[in-house]
Scaffold this active site. Sequence first.
Site, PDB file in Angstrom:
ATOM      1  CE  LYS A  98      -4.602   0.703   0.285  1.00  0.00           C
ATOM      2  NZ  LYS A  98      -5.510  -0.247   0.001  1.00  0.00           N
TER       3      LYS A  98
HETATM    4  N1  GLU Z   1      -6.985  -0.087  -3.360  1.00  0.00           N
HETATM    5  C1  GLU Z   1      -7.791  -1.151  -3.858  1.00  0.00           C
HETATM    6  C2  GLU Z   1      -8.113  -2.257  -2.546  1.00  0.00           C
HETATM    7  O1  GLU Z   1      -7.609  -1.546  -1.348  1.00  0.00           O
HETATM    8  C3  GLU Z   1      -7.263  -1.757  -4.954  1.00  0.00           C
HETATM    9  C4  GLU Z   1      -5.945  -2.347  -5.187  1.00  0.00           C
HETATM   10  C5  GLU Z   1      -5.543  -3.110  -6.295  1.00  0.00           C
HETATM   11  O2  GLU Z   1      -6.273  -3.139  -7.439  1.00  0.00           O
HETATM   12  O3  GLU Z   1      -4.109  -3.206  -6.464  1.00  0.00           O
HETATM   13  O4  GLU Z   1      -8.213  -3.359  -2.866  1.00  0.00           O
END
Ligand code: GLU
Length: 434
Positions: free
Chosen positions: A124
Amino acid sequence: MTTNRKIQNSGFYKEPGPKLSSESPFESMMERFRFAADILGLDKGLFKYLSSPVKQVIVSIPIVMDNGSIEVFEGYRVIHDNVLGPSKGGIRYSPDVNIEEVKALAAWMTWKCAVVNVPFGGAKGGIRCNPKELSLAELERLTRRYTANLLDVFGPDQDIPAPDMNTNEQVMAWIMDTYSMNVQRTETAVVTGKPIILGGSQGRKEATGRGVVTVTLSALNKIGLLPNKVTVAVQGFGNVGSVSAQLMYEQGSTVIAISDISGGYYRKEGIDIPAAMAYTKENGSLEGFPDADPITNEELLELECDVLIPAAKEDQISKHNAHKIKAKIISEGANGPVTANADLILEQNGIMVIPDILANAGGVTVSYFEWVQDRQGYFWTEERVNRRLNRLMKNAFDNVYNVSTHYNITLRQAAYVYSIDRVATTLKMRGIYA
Ligand code: GLU
């Protein structure tokens, strides 16, 4: 074989360390991790390995503002693990994002990818900024400099960002371009959630909401309720909430309440969701939406309904209001809308919670499809994307449901048990390189 037992956290996995608030996102995640580790009898060394992120990067991002002054922002990228494959996870822009939150969210991504069986680890990122106060040009410079600072972290085989809170397709396009300029070739697979014209996938934008609805329908089926006979309340009318509301509406459900930052809107006979979608498109928010009674976001959560979809933000259902929730099923569209302390109260009241790492995994699932398509240079129809998404989400729900009945534990505990087992088994087979 059904063991039919309730497992108490033995405390074996408690590590001495800084005392965090038991409702902090990191502590909530660890609480659930410890519980699952206990059930699995996870090796203490593997527990330690999976408790600490493999990489945490903090960068300072100087940019020239439109008025000529220099401003410096702080940016983060945490890779929780890359056991199953390259790490994957979104980037959020928000004034209160911090390394602790990003660490928790990165671990969440590990479990989320494992639960839907996509071959990614978890990561993240974030930039501490208020995107509402930045011009488009400033946002672009901020995004490009953040990307440039993380060039050695990102990569299609290494770490693949995606949108999250306050970031969108345009931001992903800037990341893709900045990375591509630096490696001197167009590298579409370095980021997902891109505009379709730049190598994005059909159906990616709607994928999280679509996944929420797929697992909600599976859950309704398990408790013997028909979608066209149920009432639904949806908190949040952004990308996830609005698509979830729309697809439940298309299933014939009565969506009795929706909300956004302007407040909640309630109509016992059901809200016309296509009209609400058109209204927000025209007015920017639900503020002043006609044909519904105003309620607060808190009141929405406590409504008498069959399905509650919290799709706004974290910590919405805590020990303070969990006992007031009347829904039969909670389907977590957002990340972390129910705190660890609230879990027990909801369980005691017989409420089925479809946990975030399962319910909202549709987004990362179609991110995986986008990455596959980019690498193949061959793009699928929306129909194919949706069909494959539905299949993966249904299978994931069934796998988690089976674990939950096997151990007689909640779906959340089962989702953690399932995914931690998968990552730990892979890790054991790979071994520790020394
Ligand atoms: N931010 C989204 C999540 O929390 C998508 C993450 C992604 O597609 O890599 O699942």
